[in-house]
Design a protein around this motif. Structure first.
Motif, short mmCIF file in Angstrom:
data_model
loop_
_atom_site.label_atom_id
_atom_site.label_comp_id
_atom_site.label_asym_id
_atom_site.label_seq_id
_atom_site.Cartn_x
_atom_site.Cartn_y
_atom_site.Cartn_z
N PHE A 86 7.37 5.58 -6.79
CA PHE A 86 7.52 5.36 -5.09
C PHE A 86 9.09 4.85 -5.28
CE2 PHE A 86 2.83 5.18 -5.71
CZ PHE A 86 2.50 5.48 -4.52
N LYS A 87 9.49 4.98 -3.80
CA LYS A 87 11.03 4.60 -3.49
C LYS A 87 10.93 2.96 -3.47
CE LYS A 87 12.06 8.39 -0.85
NZ LYS A 87 12.70 9.10 0.19
N SER A 137 0.83 -1.28 -0.05
CA SER A 137 0.12 -0.14 0.03
C SER A 137 0.69 1.32 0.09
CB SER A 137 -1.02 0.00 1.29
OG SER A 137 -0.29 -0.14 2.32
N ASP A 138 0.03 2.54 -0.13
CA ASP A 138 0.97 3.68 -0.06
C ASP A 138 0.96 4.20 1.24
OD1 ASP A 138 -1.59 4.82 0.39
OD2 ASP A 138 -1.76 5.70 -1.70
N ALA A 139 1.42 5.27 1.46
CA ALA A 139 1.68 6.00 2.87
C ALA A 139 0.20 5.89 3.81
CB ALA A 139 2.35 7.10 2.71
N ALA A 140 -0.84 6.19 2.93
CA ALA A 140 -1.97 6.33 3.19
C ALA A 140 -2.94 5.13 3.82
CB ALA A 140 -2.85 7.33 2.30
N LEU A 152 4.76 1.74 0.69
CA LEU A 152 5.74 2.41 -0.06
C LEU A 152 5.84 3.90 -0.06
CD1 LEU A 152 5.64 0.57 -3.44
CD2 LEU A 152 7.20 0.29 -1.46
N ALA A 153 6.81 4.49 0.20
CA ALA A 153 7.05 5.91 0.35
C ALA A 153 7.11 6.55 -1.07
CB ALA A 153 8.39 6.29 1.19
N SER A 154 6.43 7.79 -1.32
CA SER A 154 6.33 8.50 -2.49
C SER A 154 7.91 8.92 -2.65
CB SER A 154 5.60 9.74 -2.06
OG SER A 154 5.61 10.09 -3.47
#
Length: 108
Positions: free
Chosen positions: A86-87, A39-42, A103-105
């Protein structure tokens, strides 16, 4: 002193050696199935994230719900998660069967 092995004794020793060698090979060839959600940070699931085993050609992509399943042959394997924007993140398996990743943007 004559130390010639009789055929029966030779076969017993040979079979014992074969069992020992075969048993050790299976220890190294055990597969580990690892699952998780990317997932993303959110916390929103990411579709199409590349999940691969570092140093191999094994890889998968996450599904519509961000989930993946991958099989590794090495308990010391490292999973690499990459997605455009994403990184890239690396996670060692360390015998875990569930690895969820955020994953961080990579935007600057």
């Amino acid at each position: 002193m004559n130390r010639i092995l009789k055929p029966e004794r030779f076969m017993k020793r040979f079979l014992l050696l074969l069992i020992i060698v075969a048993g050790n090979l299976t220890l190294y060839a055990q597969n580990t199935t690892t699952k998780g959600i990317v997932s993303d940070a959110a916390g929103e699931p990411l579709v199409g994230v590349s999940v691969s085993v570092k140093g191999t050609e094994k890889g998968r992509s996450t599904g519509v719900d961000g989930s993946y399943t991958i099989i590794t042959n090495n308990p010391d394997a490292i999973l690499v998660f990459s997605y455009m924007g994403f990184k890239t993140t690396e996670e060692p398996v360390k015998g875990r069967t569930v690895i969820n990743v955020k994953l961080a943007s990579d935007t600057k």
